[in-house]
Design a protein around this motif. Sequence first.
Motif, PDB file in Angstrom:
ATOM      1  N   GLY A   1      41.460  18.739  -6.789  1.00  0.00           N
ATOM      2  CA  GLY A   1      41.395  18.353  -5.692  1.00  0.00           C
ATOM      3  C   GLY A   1      40.001  18.251  -4.647  1.00  0.00           C
ATOM      4  O   GLY A   1      39.923  17.491  -3.814  1.00  0.00           O
ATOM      5  N   LEU A   2      39.252  19.246  -5.010  1.00  0.00           N
ATOM      6  CA  LEU A   2      37.911  19.114  -4.196  1.00  0.00           C
ATOM      7  C   LEU A   2      36.995  17.966  -4.654  1.00  0.00           C
ATOM      8  O   LEU A   2      36.406  17.416  -3.588  1.00  0.00           O
ATOM      9  N   VAL A   3      36.989  17.837  -5.903  1.00  0.00           N
ATOM     10  CA  VAL A   3      36.166  16.712  -6.353  1.00  0.00           C
ATOM     11  C   VAL A   3      36.695  15.016  -5.783  1.00  0.00           C
ATOM     12  O   VAL A   3      35.980  14.359  -5.413  1.00  0.00           O
ATOM     13  N   LEU A   4      38.179  15.271  -5.872  1.00  0.00           N
ATOM     14  CA  LEU A   4      38.640  13.752  -5.123  1.00  0.00           C
ATOM     15  C   LEU A   4      38.589  14.024  -3.539  1.00  0.00           C
ATOM     16  O   LEU A   4      38.283  12.799  -3.182  1.00  0.00           O
ATOM     17  N   ALA A   5      38.305  14.845  -3.005  1.00  0.00           N
ATOM     18  CA  ALA A   5      38.349  15.075  -1.576  1.00  0.00           C
ATOM     19  C   ALA A   5      36.896  14.649  -1.329  1.00  0.00           C
ATOM     20  O   ALA A   5      36.628  14.403   0.054  1.00  0.00           O
ATOM     21  N   ALA A   6      35.954  14.704  -2.169  1.00  0.00           N
ATOM     22  CA  ALA A   6      34.602  14.386  -1.839  1.00  0.00           C
ATOM     23  C   ALA A   6      34.529  13.010  -1.137  1.00  0.00           C
ATOM     24  O   ALA A   6      33.343  12.619  -0.597  1.00  0.00           O
TER      25      ALA A   6
ATOM     26  N   PHE B   1      30.705   6.730  -3.353  1.00  0.00           N
ATOM     27  CA  PHE B   1      31.998   5.805  -3.389  1.00  0.00           C
ATOM     28  C   PHE B   1      32.688   5.594  -2.075  1.00  0.00           C
ATOM     29  O   PHE B   1      33.116   4.717  -1.851  1.00  0.00           O
ATOM     30  N   GLY B   2      32.954   6.963  -1.593  1.00  0.00           N
ATOM     31  CA  GLY B   2      33.730   7.066  -0.306  1.00  0.00           C
ATOM     32  C   GLY B   2      33.281   6.436   0.963  1.00  0.00           C
ATOM     33  O   GLY B   2      33.712   5.298   1.568  1.00  0.00           O
ATOM     34  N   ALA B   3      31.780   6.396   0.906  1.00  0.00           N
ATOM     35  CA  ALA B   3      31.011   5.773   2.085  1.00  0.00           C
ATOM     36  C   ALA B   3      31.021   4.348   1.995  1.00  0.00           C
ATOM     37  O   ALA B   3      31.443   3.395   2.938  1.00  0.00           O
ATOM     38  N   GLY B   4      30.651   3.805   0.635  1.00  0.00           N
ATOM     39  CA  GLY B   4      30.776   2.173   0.375  1.00  0.00           C
ATOM     40  C   GLY B   4      32.021   1.773   0.390  1.00  0.00           C
ATOM     41  O   GLY B   4      32.288   0.674   1.054  1.00  0.00           O
TER      42      GLY B   4
ATOM     43  N   GLY C   1      40.973  15.982   3.354  1.00  0.00           N
ATOM     44  CA  GLY C   1      42.108  17.076   3.364  1.00  0.00           C
ATOM     45  C   GLY C   1      43.201  16.905   2.383  1.00  0.00           C
ATOM     46  O   GLY C   1      43.523  17.954   1.777  1.00  0.00           O
ATOM     47  N   GLY C   2      43.466  15.765   2.249  1.00  0.00           N
ATOM     48  CA  GLY C   2      44.709  15.429   1.194  1.00  0.00           C
ATOM     49  C   GLY C   2      44.417  15.900  -0.266  1.00  0.00           C
ATOM     50  O   GLY C   2      45.325  16.589  -0.527  1.00  0.00           O
ATOM     51  N   PRO C   3      43.455  15.334  -1.071  1.00  0.00           N
ATOM     52  CA  PRO C   3      43.188  15.853  -2.192  1.00  0.00           C
ATOM     53  C   PRO C   3      43.143  17.300  -2.526  1.00  0.00           C
ATOM     54  O   PRO C   3      43.544  17.847  -3.360  1.00  0.00           O
ATOM     55  N   ALA C   4      42.133  17.628  -1.676  1.00  0.00           N
ATOM     56  CA  ALA C   4      42.169  19.367  -1.655  1.00  0.00           C
ATOM     57  C   ALA C   4      42.998  20.283  -1.422  1.00  0.00           C
ATOM     58  O   ALA C   4      43.540  20.938  -2.032  1.00  0.00           O
ATOM     59  N   LEU C   5      44.036  19.599  -0.423  1.00  0.00           N
ATOM     60  CA  LEU C   5      45.411  20.289   0.014  1.00  0.00           C
ATOM     61  C   LEU C   5      46.311  20.050  -1.278  1.00  0.00           C
ATOM     62  O   LEU C   5      47.032  21.082  -1.701  1.00  0.00           O
ATOM     63  N   GLY C   6      46.575  18.866  -1.614  1.00  0.00           N
ATOM     64  CA  GLY C   6      47.154  18.483  -2.799  1.00  0.00           C
ATOM     65  C   GLY C   6      46.862  19.492  -4.065  1.00  0.00           C
ATOM     66  O   GLY C   6      47.952  20.060  -4.620  1.00  0.00           O
ATOM     67  N   GLY C   7      45.693  19.663  -4.514  1.00  0.00           N
ATOM     68  CA  GLY C   7      45.189  20.519  -5.589  1.00  0.00           C
ATOM     69  C   GLY C   7      45.643  21.846  -5.422  1.00  0.00           C
ATOM     70  O   GLY C   7      46.061  22.740  -6.295  1.00  0.00           O
ATOM     71  N   ALA C   8      45.453  22.263  -4.188  1.00  0.00           N
ATOM     72  CA  ALA C   8      45.459  23.777  -3.815  1.00  0.00           C
ATOM     73  C   ALA C   8      47.204  24.117  -3.806  1.00  0.00           C
ATOM     74  O   ALA C   8      47.435  25.120  -4.304  1.00  0.00           O
ATOM     75  N   LEU C   9      47.821  23.243  -3.094  1.00  0.00           N
ATOM     76  CA  LEU C   9      49.184  23.394  -3.231  1.00  0.00           C
ATOM     77  C   LEU C   9      49.749  23.604  -4.672  1.00  0.00           C
ATOM     78  O   LEU C   9      50.551  24.562  -5.049  1.00  0.00           O
TER      79      LEU C   9
ATOM     80  N   GLY D   1      36.108  11.627   0.926  1.00  0.00           N
ATOM     81  CA  GLY D   1      36.465  11.723   2.412  1.00  0.00           C
ATOM     82  C   GLY D   1      35.281  12.043   3.360  1.00  0.00           C
ATOM     83  O   GLY D   1      35.340  11.079   4.253  1.00  0.00           O
ATOM     84  N   PRO D   2      34.415  12.669   3.193  1.00  0.00           N
ATOM     85  CA  PRO D   2      33.195  12.633   3.934  1.00  0.00           C
ATOM     86  C   PRO D   2      32.393  11.553   3.863  1.00  0.00           C
ATOM     87  O   PRO D   2      32.063  10.750   4.990  1.00  0.00           O
ATOM     88  N   GLY D   3      32.382  11.140   2.738  1.00  0.00           N
ATOM     89  CA  GLY D   3      31.708   9.677   2.565  1.00  0.00           C
ATOM     90  C   GLY D   3      32.452   8.684   3.232  1.00  0.00           C
ATOM     91  O   GLY D   3      31.859   7.806   4.058  1.00  0.00           O
ATOM     92  N   ALA D   4      33.577   8.528   3.015  1.00  0.00           N
ATOM     93  CA  ALA D   4      34.347   7.549   4.016  1.00  0.00           C
ATOM     94  C   ALA D   4      34.285   7.811   5.387  1.00  0.00           C
ATOM     95  O   ALA D   4      34.348   6.876   6.142  1.00  0.00           O
ATOM     96  N   LEU D   5      34.412   8.903   5.892  1.00  0.00           N
ATOM     97  CA  LEU D   5      34.024   9.311   7.316  1.00  0.00           C
ATOM     98  C   LEU D   5      32.670   8.731   7.943  1.00  0.00           C
ATOM     99  O   LEU D   5      32.662   7.810   8.746  1.00  0.00           O
TER     100      LEU D   5
END
Length: 416
Positions: A255-260, A320-323, A150-158, A262-266
Amino acid sequence: MWRDADFRRLWTGQSASQLGEHTGMVVLPLLALLALDATAGQLGALRAVGQAPIALLSLLVGAWVDRWRTRTTMLLADVGRTVALGVAAAACLLGLLGLPALFALAFVVGTLSVFFDVAYQASLVRLVRRDRLILGNSALEGSRSAAQIGGPALGGALVSLLPAPVAVACGALLFALSSLSIRRIRRIESVPEQSERPPRVWRRIHEGLRFVAGDAVLRAVCLASAAFQLSFAATATVHLLFLSRQLHLSGTAVGLVLAAAGPGALLGSLLAARLPRRFGHGTVLVGAAALGDGVFLCVPALHGSSGKTIAVLLAVGFVFGAGGQLVSVTVMAVRQAVTPDGLQGRVAATITFVGMGLTPIGSLLGGLLAQEWGLRAGLLVAASGMLLSPVVMALSPLARLGRTLPAAHGTPGSPA
């Protein structure tokens, strides 16, 4: 784990804090790029200033945290960040938030984040049993993953859709929510016993440094972290410039690209609760680091802002996020397991100092690479450097860790 009300409050507060932190990591650089027309060198310097407190203060903070209640430390850090961003939002509204003020804001928020991050890493050991550290870390790192979504997507949108004062004020709101949740923790922490005349802070710092230096596993964690953080800081700086100025993505798309990640990290957080016990902690660490870091080498080959390009960027971020998250959760559990309770804060701070302390240099290096070599070549060089981390792990005792966590090594004040 989730039946424990205090753990839920810690999880909620940490989640809100991480969301505010990840939102700010996009809001401040994008404000500098889009609103203040910052150069590559200025962007690298801005990121370096925000990361400088890690190198300057981590060891001191670790010594203090081992003598304070982590709840109090986290609460004060959240309140401080709320006030700092609130003042910045007011300055932005009055047209006073130029690059110098943005640099000052980044330093203050970075300083308070050091206090929060060291304290929350030590707090889990005081709240849960050692045999539940993997589960606890998985839950906390899962919340960080949600913040990365949520953070990068929210930041980019804001930054793209709202006035700058509102974008900055949103970060203040998130830190305020975190403080409210942390404040509700009721359990009295088992702070390590303290003598009537505690040793001076420099002696306490030395005890933490000596313990880490004397333990082969922790030394390897430090070296691998340093290799990764230096290279990743450079990569992140060039990557942001590459997305906005080479591929010409909008603030929202960035923001959306950076947020990608996140799901991998989850996913990485969920896997961290299972894979180490099945394949061994060492195998998981080396494999996840090699896959997560190596995938970034695909990015410099991309051109244009087509749907295909964005799809590849999303896939790279996910892997990258998952690893990265799988490595992060596993390493944190190993570190907590081998460290006596009385040294948890200092060991966390020492490893943060050695690893994250190099991020300001990495950010400056990234800006220099982008400015002197160009965005594409600079990104390729910086991303290649991240592969040093799995190489260090493969050549160290970390690679030989088995399916169970090692026992605590030594006693507070002894190196092994």
